[in-house]
Design an enzyme around this catalytic site. Structure first.
Site, mmCIF file in Angstrom:
data_model
loop_
_atom_site.group_PDB
_atom_site.id
_atom_site.type_symbol
_atom_site.label_atom_id
_atom_site.label_comp_id
_atom_site.label_asym_id
_atom_site.label_seq_id
_atom_site.Cartn_x
_atom_site.Cartn_y
_atom_site.Cartn_z
ATOM 1 C CG ASN A 1 -2.114 1.293 1.401
ATOM 2 O OD1 ASN A 1 -1.956 1.996 0.311
ATOM 3 N ND2 ASN A 1 -2.608 1.251 2.306
ATOM 4 N NE ARG B 1 -6.247 1.526 0.378
ATOM 5 C CZ ARG B 1 -6.655 1.905 1.494
ATOM 6 N NH1 ARG B 1 -5.858 1.550 2.452
ATOM 7 N NH2 ARG B 1 -7.556 2.411 1.650
ATOM 8 C CG HIS C 1 -12.245 4.675 3.240
ATOM 9 N ND1 HIS C 1 -12.839 5.848 3.661
ATOM 10 C CD2 HIS C 1 -10.899 4.995 3.461
ATOM 11 C CE1 HIS C 1 -11.932 6.638 4.036
ATOM 12 N NE2 HIS C 1 -10.767 6.158 4.091
ATOM 13 N NE ARG D 1 -8.262 13.273 2.964
ATOM 14 C CZ ARG D 1 -8.352 12.006 2.913
ATOM 15 N NH1 ARG D 1 -9.708 11.433 2.655
ATOM 16 N NH2 ARG D 1 -7.108 11.334 2.706
ATOM 17 C CD GLU E 1 -8.429 -0.489 4.187
ATOM 18 O OE1 GLU E 1 -8.668 0.375 3.434
ATOM 19 O OE2 GLU E 1 -7.675 -0.178 5.454
#
Length: 447
Positions: free
Chosen positions: A7, A91, A180, A241, A386
């Site tokens: 990742n 990923r 996600h 964010r 994940e």
């Protein structure tokens, strides 16, 4: 045979090695500060000391070279030879409309990914650099890409389209994509198991809350709406964010401050959210400051909970019937104060949080249930995985058995599935907090 998952972020590379035969994690690690004056690596192989070091890593190529070297290191490694690696899973942030499911990598795939860079300029270049470096270093090993956006491809047009000129969609691919995805997929499948229901019969709301955060509405086992949009900026209040804002704020502030479009993008992605409100992005720091009386920190917690609650209400209306609420990711799994703020007052929707169970659920090694026994809607805390989704996709692609998730069966969909690494960790958790056993969620007995 083992599966390596990578990742790669803009200045980091997380990795995991999974023993497919024994269904166990052999090693996890992370390289950080790639491209800076010096880089750092931390690697933990099962049953061995943690390896930590500083080194020079101008690009992802040098980082992955060291990772591969350390995987076979006699003292700190987890495998004897790189020939044991049967596949690599990468990923990737954005699949655009080109990639609607995981796929094997070839030269054309890499070139197509480069065409999507404008949809994810902060993440895609690093994702692609990691893929290119791994392919160069392991040219004979099958490599797969797993897109964050793939899970959300089941959304109907009314969910993914924006009310802007249609030609923006036709010419520039402006639409809601969602992110996600691997986390939402894992949690959706696990929630169905814990409910004792088939995926196709399950309606749930998933709240993936980390530094980045997103909500997902799952109807009959598939995504029908999600809070993130064209990019990961839209939706919930996040660490740095803004999430949802009035779009008119952008030209208004630009006109009053002289900020450029690029500078505004930086503000909304890196200088807003919690850090913009109170100067802190880590929820632990925010929580501690709030406990000490910091009014801005208190406001952050209330705002974050308020936004999550709005999405729960909206998605409950969209789904009609909700079987469960799922909290996941770092804050979702460990932030009982955020879960409390998000769920309190939702009794009218059949969502009844048990405050004591909620406080007790502070563990990343167990799936817990924190709703009251009387609650019509169950509230689960499910530690996401994940890497396992990436691992299983890569293995299936290598063997030619992969398909979209509605036609594919993951090992973690089995009621008897056990994450061995987490089971070992849970033993230590239970010794420290025996009461944790009372809230561990288990699939209902059949019959």
């Amino acid at each position: 045979m083992v599966i390596l998952t990578l990742n790669c972020g803009s200045s980091s590379a997380k990795y995991q090695v999974y023993d497919w035969t024994n269904k166990d994690v052999l090693c996890v690690g992370i390289v950080e500060r790639i491209g800076l004056e010096y880089s750092t690596i931390e690697q933990k192989s099962a049953g061995k000391e943690t390896y930590e070091a500083k080194f020079s890593s101008p690009t992802h190529k040098e980082a992955i070279e060291l990772v591969l070297k350390m995987l076979v290191d006699e003292k700190y490694g987890c495998i004897k030879s790189l020939s044991e690696i049967g596949a690599v899973g990468h990923r990737v942030l954005h699949g655009g409309e080109m990639f609607k499911k995981s796929t094997l990598v070839d030269d054309k795939v890499v070139e197509d990914l480069k065409k999507i860079i404008p949809l994810g300029p902060l993440h895609m270049p690093a994702n692609i650099m990691g893929i290119e470096a791994a392919r160069k270093l392991m040219p004979n090993v099958p490599q797969a890409i797993v897109m964050d956006t793939a899970w959300h491809q089941t959304m109907p047009e009314e969910s993914y389209m924006y009310a802007v000129p249609y030609e923006w969609y036709e010419k520039y691919n402006v639409r809601r994509y969602g992110f996600h995805g691997t986390s939402h997929l894992y949690c959706a499948k696990r929630a169905a198991v814990l409910l004792g229901k088939e995926n196709k019969d399950t309606n749930i709301i998933i709240l993936h809350i980390g530094n980045g955060a997103s909500a997902c509405a799952v109807k009959n086992g598939v995504c029908v709406d999600t809070s993130m949009g064209l990019t990961p900026l839209e939706g919930l209040v996040m660490g740095t964010r803004s999430g949802d804002i009035d779009p008119a704020i952008i030209p208004y502030i630009c006109a009053n401050t002289g900020l450029t479009v690029q500078q505004m993008d930086t503000y909304l992605n890196k200088k807003s959210g919690l850090v913009g409100l109170c100067g802190m992005s880590d929820r632990r720091d925010v929580h501690e400051a709030a406990d000490k009386g910091d009014e801005k920190a208190k406001l952050c917690i209330k705002m974050e909970g308020h936004r999550i609650k709005k999405y729960i209400g909206a998605y409950a209306a969209l789904l009609g019937k909700v079987d469960a609420i799922v909290f996941t990711a770092g804050v979702g799994e460990m932030g009982d104060h955020i879960r409390k703020e998000a769920c309190e007052g939702l009794e009218g929707l059949g969502i009844e949080l048990d405050l004591e169970k909620n406080k007790l659920s502070h563990c990343r090694n167990a799936e817990t249930i924190i709703s009251k026994d009387s609650s019509p809607v169950k509230i689960f805390v499910i530690p996401t995985d994940e890497e396992l989704v990436m691992t299983e996709d890569a293995y299936a692609l290598m063997n030619g058995t992969y398909d979209v998730h509605t036609n594919f069966h993951y090992t973690f969909e089995d009621p008897g599935y056990v994450n061995k690494a987490r089971a070992r960790g849970l033993e230590a958790n239970l010794k420290k907090t025996p009461a944790l056993a009372s809230i561990i969620a288990t699939p209902p007995a059949k019959g």
